[in-house]
Design a protein around this motif. Sequence first.
Motif, PDB file in Angstrom:
ATOM      1  N   LYS A 223       0.885  -1.218   0.075  1.00 46.76           N
ATOM      2  CA  LYS A 223       0.001   0.007   0.099  1.00 46.76           C
ATOM      3  C   LYS A 223       0.679   1.211   0.022  1.00 46.76           C
ATOM      4  O   LYS A 223       0.536   2.211  -0.761  1.00 46.76           O
ATOM      5  CB  LYS A 223      -1.019   0.166   1.448  1.00 46.76           C
ATOM      6  CG  LYS A 223      -2.037  -1.022   0.912  1.00 46.76           C
ATOM      7  CD  LYS A 223      -2.696  -0.986   2.366  1.00 46.76           C
ATOM      8  CE  LYS A 223      -3.952  -2.048   2.374  1.00 46.76           C
ATOM      9  NZ  LYS A 223      -4.749  -2.237   3.816  1.00 46.76           N
TER      10      LYS A 223
ATOM     11  N   TYR B 131      -4.851   2.175  -8.927  1.00 52.08           N
ATOM     12  CA  TYR B 131      -5.229   0.730  -8.352  1.00 52.08           C
ATOM     13  C   TYR B 131      -6.692   0.203  -8.483  1.00 52.08           C
ATOM     14  O   TYR B 131      -7.556   1.176  -8.089  1.00 52.08           O
ATOM     15  CB  TYR B 131      -4.704   0.665  -7.008  1.00 52.08           C
ATOM     16  CG  TYR B 131      -4.827  -0.597  -6.575  1.00 52.08           C
ATOM     17  CD1 TYR B 131      -4.524  -1.803  -6.782  1.00 52.08           C
ATOM     18  CD2 TYR B 131      -5.412  -0.701  -5.334  1.00 52.08           C
ATOM     19  CE1 TYR B 131      -4.770  -2.949  -6.492  1.00 52.08           C
ATOM     20  CE2 TYR B 131      -5.768  -2.084  -4.539  1.00 52.08           C
ATOM     21  CZ  TYR B 131      -5.330  -3.079  -5.163  1.00 52.08           C
ATOM     22  OH  TYR B 131      -5.954  -4.191  -4.555  1.00 52.08           O
TER      23      TYR B 131
ATOM     24  N   GLU C 120      -8.997  -2.594  -7.408  1.00 55.94           N
ATOM     25  CA  GLU C 120      -9.025  -3.712  -6.762  1.00 55.94           C
ATOM     26  C   GLU C 120      -9.883  -4.748  -7.560  1.00 55.94           C
ATOM     27  O   GLU C 120      -9.495  -6.138  -7.383  1.00 55.94           O
ATOM     28  CB  GLU C 120      -9.562  -3.537  -5.344  1.00 55.94           C
ATOM     29  CG  GLU C 120      -9.270  -4.950  -4.362  1.00 55.94           C
ATOM     30  CD  GLU C 120      -9.794  -4.712  -2.991  1.00 55.94           C
ATOM     31  OE1 GLU C 120      -9.316  -3.836  -2.255  1.00 55.94           O
ATOM     32  OE2 GLU C 120     -10.895  -5.609  -2.532  1.00 55.94           O
TER      33      GLU C 120
ATOM     34  N   ARG D   9      -8.781  -8.771  -8.584  1.00 49.52           N
ATOM     35  CA  ARG D   9      -9.604  -9.864  -7.841  1.00 49.52           C
ATOM     36  C   ARG D   9      -9.701 -10.810  -9.416  1.00 49.52           C
ATOM     37  O   ARG D   9      -9.411 -12.199  -9.167  1.00 49.52           O
ATOM     38  CB  ARG D   9     -10.701  -9.540  -7.491  1.00 49.52           C
ATOM     39  CG  ARG D   9     -10.529  -9.071  -5.959  1.00 49.52           C
ATOM     40  CD  ARG D   9     -12.133  -8.761  -5.475  1.00 49.52           C
ATOM     41  NE  ARG D   9     -12.066  -7.995  -4.197  1.00 49.52           N
ATOM     42  CZ  ARG D   9     -11.784  -8.531  -3.014  1.00 49.52           C
ATOM     43  NH1 ARG D   9     -11.470  -9.970  -2.776  1.00 49.52           N
ATOM     44  NH2 ARG D   9     -11.703  -8.091  -1.935  1.00 49.52           N
TER      45      ARG D   9
ATOM     46  N   ASP E  95      -8.791 -10.544   1.061  1.00 51.63           N
ATOM     47  CA  ASP E  95      -8.167  -9.486   0.437  1.00 51.63           C
ATOM     48  C   ASP E  95      -7.059  -9.932  -0.497  1.00 51.63           C
ATOM     49  O   ASP E  95      -6.180 -10.658  -0.164  1.00 51.63           O
ATOM     50  CB  ASP E  95      -7.345  -8.737   1.932  1.00 51.63           C
ATOM     51  CG  ASP E  95      -6.820  -7.470   1.363  1.00 51.63           C
ATOM     52  OD1 ASP E  95      -6.440  -7.168   0.132  1.00 51.63           O
ATOM     53  OD2 ASP E  95      -6.779  -6.755   2.318  1.00 51.63           O
TER      54      ASP E  95
ATOM     55  N   LEU F  64      -4.663  -8.315  -1.575  1.00 55.23           N
ATOM     56  CA  LEU F  64      -3.197  -7.902  -1.274  1.00 55.23           C
ATOM     57  C   LEU F  64      -2.502  -8.944  -0.112  1.00 55.23           C
ATOM     58  O   LEU F  64      -1.532  -9.287  -0.179  1.00 55.23           O
ATOM     59  CB  LEU F  64      -3.055  -6.524  -0.633  1.00 55.23           C
ATOM     60  CG  LEU F  64      -3.588  -5.434  -1.733  1.00 55.23           C
ATOM     61  CD1 LEU F  64      -3.535  -4.036  -1.073  1.00 55.23           C
ATOM     62  CD2 LEU F  64      -2.824  -5.431  -2.861  1.00 55.23           C
TER      63      LEU F  64
END
Lengths: 435, 391
Positions: A181, A196, A198, A202, A335, A337
Motif C-alpha cells: 500500500k 489501483y 482492486e 481480484r 483481501d 493484497l
Amino acid sequence: MSQPQGALQAAAKAPPPAAQKDSSMERQKQMIAGHFRALSLAKETGQRVAYTFVPGNLTELMHAFDVLPVYPEINALQSAMRQLSAGYIREAERLGHNEDVCTYVKCDIGMLTKGNVGPTGEALPPPNLLLLSYTGCFTFMKWFELLKHEYGCEVAMLHVPYVAEGQPTADARRYIVDQLKAEVIPKLEKVTGKKYDEGRLRALLARSRQAEDDLVWVLDSAKARPSPIDAYFGAVYYVGPIFSAFRGTQDAVAYYRELRAEVEDRVLKGLGPVTPDGTLTREKYRLVVEGPPNWTHFRDFWRIFHDEGAVIVASTYAKVGGLYDQGFRHGQADDPLESLADYCLGCYTNLSLPSRVGLLEKYVREFQADGFVFNSIKSCNSFSAGQLVMLRQLEQRTGLPGAFIESDLVDPRYYGHANIKNRIESYLQMIEQRR
Amino acid sequence: MASAPTATELLERCERLFADTALDAVRAWKAAHPGRLAIGHLPVYAPRELIHAAGALPVALQGGGDQVDIVKGDACFQSYICHLPRSTVELGLTGDLDVLDGFVFPSTCDVIRNLSGIWKLLFPQKYARFLDLPQAFDASTGGRFYRHDLEELGRELHGLGGLPPDDGRLRASIALYDDNRRAIEKLYALRRETPWLCSSDEAFLLVKAGGVLDVQEHTALLRAFIDAAGSRPRKREDRIRLLLIGAFCEQPPLGVLRTLEKSGAYVVDDDLNLGARWLEGDVGPSQRPLEALVRAYLEQSTWASTRFEHDEPRGAQLVKRVRRAGADGVVFAAPSFCDPALLDQPPLQKALTEAGVPFFSFKYAENTGQFQGIREQAGTFSDSLKLWGAA
C-alpha cells in the motif's frame, strides 16, 4: 566402453536431433514470442515495463496496471541455453564484477552491456520501474541496486520477511501488505498514471487460481507409475508461464488446461515422460531433486538421468515461484493484497532449512522415490548454503542414501559433465544394488 | 592505590580475549552472575541493548579466525561458501559454544540466514532466533515490523530465563551502549588524528573485546586505552592513509591488518567489527526506549552493504567517508564468496574513480595464512602514492 574414432567424429559433426515437443509447448512458445513482441513494441505502444524477479513476483498486480514484466533471471537462463552466458559473464568480470558472485547477476550485467538483446533477437526496453520483490534471496537486492545505477529509474522495494519458524506470522503478512500500500502500488500508479483497481486484481487472481489448480494436478501426476512427467527437467517448462509473465491471464488458463489434458492422456496410456530424445519407455529409478538445474548444458544434464531410466518425480526448483502443491492458491485470502503477501512468503527459498528438509522428506515418501539428488549451485547461496546438512538430515529421516553434485546456473566453467555423469551413474548403481 | 593499566597491558588482555575461542571469559561471567543468560549473535548488527536489558550478556560471534582447525565445519559447507559459517559450526560441534544459552542470527545475507536453519537442525535443543532486520526504512512499514520483532525477541529471552521486558531497564541499557559507542568513536577519532598511536590491529582487538565483555567494562577498557595511548613512545612515520572497506562480517586475520600497516600505510578508518559501530550517534534517552531503538535503526544505521540502498548512493557516501578520514586511498578487503561486499565493489570503485580516489583490492578468508601477495600489493600502492600521488 570406448567408441571407434570415426563414430565419435560423426557424432560430433551431426546436428543435434530436434527435441520432441508437445502441443502445449508450442502454445507456450507462442505466448513467450507474443510477450517479447509486446516488449519490443513498448516504446511505440507506451506500455510501461517493470523488471522484477520470479520468487515473490507480483505479476497480477502488474497486469492490473497493464505493466509488462521482464524477469532478468529468465533472461539469464535463456542466454545460457542459447550458449551466450559465458560471453556475458566474461564481459561483466571485465567490468570488475568478481568471479565469486552470482552468475545470474553477471550474465544480466553482461547482456545489458551488449545491448540487452532478448531471446527473440530484439532489444528489451529499459525499465520504467524496478520492482524489487526481495523474496528468498539476498542477492536480488544487490542485483537491483546495480541495475538502479544503470537505469536510474524508479525502484519499488518489497521486503518479504523470511519464514524462519515454519509458518508465516500475521505480522509478516501485514508488513508486506503495508509495503504494497505504501510503496509498491503508489510507484505503479506513478509510472503508469493509472489508479489501483482492486476489482481488476481480484479477477486476475481468480484466473491464476484456475491455472494453479491444473498445474498442481500435473505435478501430482508424477505419483503414478510410471510417472507421466519429469518433475524437474520437464517441470521447468511447465512452471514457465505461472512463474513469469502469464499468471492471471487467459493464456495461462488455456495453457494449463491443455497441458493437463496431455498429461491425463499419458496417464491413461501408461506413458512415461517426454524427454528431448523421445518418450522414456522404462522407468527404472524415481528421484527427488533439490536445487536449480544447470542451464548451460541443460539437455546433456537431463540426458544423464533419462539415459539410465531415472525420472524426477518431484523437485524443489519447481516451487521457487510458489508452493502451489502445498495448498496455496492466489485469491484464497479475501483481501487480494493479503493473498499476494501469502504467496510471497511461501516461495520455496523463503522457507527455513528445517521446513525445506520436511518438504523433501514428504516428497520422497509421497512420490515413492528411490532416492534424492542435490544439485548444489555455486552461484546460489540461498539454495546452497546448508545443503550438505540438509542431505544428511534427509538420509537419516528416510533411510535412503542421497547424491550430491555441484554445478552452476549459467556459468559453463562450473559444469563438469564427466564428473556429474560419473557420480549420478554410481549413485543409481548403488540404488540398484540396495534393491 | 593501583596504578592505571598501560596501553600494552590493556592490549595484552584484548589479545587473550581474542584467542579465547572457547569463550572462557563468558563462562567466567556466567559463574559470577549465576542464573543469567549469555546470548550469542552473528554479524553484522544485533540490538545488544535488548539482550542486555534482559539481564543477559550479548556475545558477538565472528567465527574462529585463524585459530580454529576446521574438521567438522568443512563437512557442512561447499568450497564456495565463505569461511565464517564453517568455523562457527566447528565451534558449535566441538562444544565451545555450549556456554551460550541462545543464538540470534540477523538477516545479514543468505549464508547467515541459512546458518540459522543449520543451527536448528544441528542443535535442536538450543534457542536459535532469526532476526529479520527491515529493509523498508519507513516507520509505518519497516518500523512497525521491527518493533514487533524486537518485542517478540524480548518475550522469548524472558521465556528462556531472562528478565522480563522493562522500559526502565532498556533505557538504562541504551544509555550504557550509547556511552560505549562514544568511546569507540573516540578511539576511531584517535586513529584518524594520530594513527601512529593506535595501529589498525590494535584498534580491531580493542573493539572486538567488546564482543565478550560486559558493556561497562568494555567502555572503561577503551577509555583507559585512549588515556594511555598518548604516552606510548611512538613517532609519526611517512605513510599513506588508507580506508579499509568490505570486512564488516567475516573478519580478516590480524596478519592482514599488520601487513597493511607494515607496507607503508596507516589504516585510518575501516568497517571492521561493524556491528559495534552500526548506530551512528546516540540512541538517546526516551520515554519509549523500544521505539527509540527502532528509530535509531531506521535513521542512524551506518553505511553497510547489507542494507538496501534506499537513500544516498553508497558510492557517494564512501567518497564522503574518504574525505572525512583524510584518506589517500581505499583498500577493498572482502572475504572470498561474500556476496554483499563483492557485489558492491563495481559501483563503489566507479564512484572512487570519478572522485579521483585511488584504490586496490584483495580477498581473504578469516584463516588466510599467506600475506606476501597483500604486502606486495599494499607496498606498491603505498609507494606509488608517495612517489607520484596516484596509484
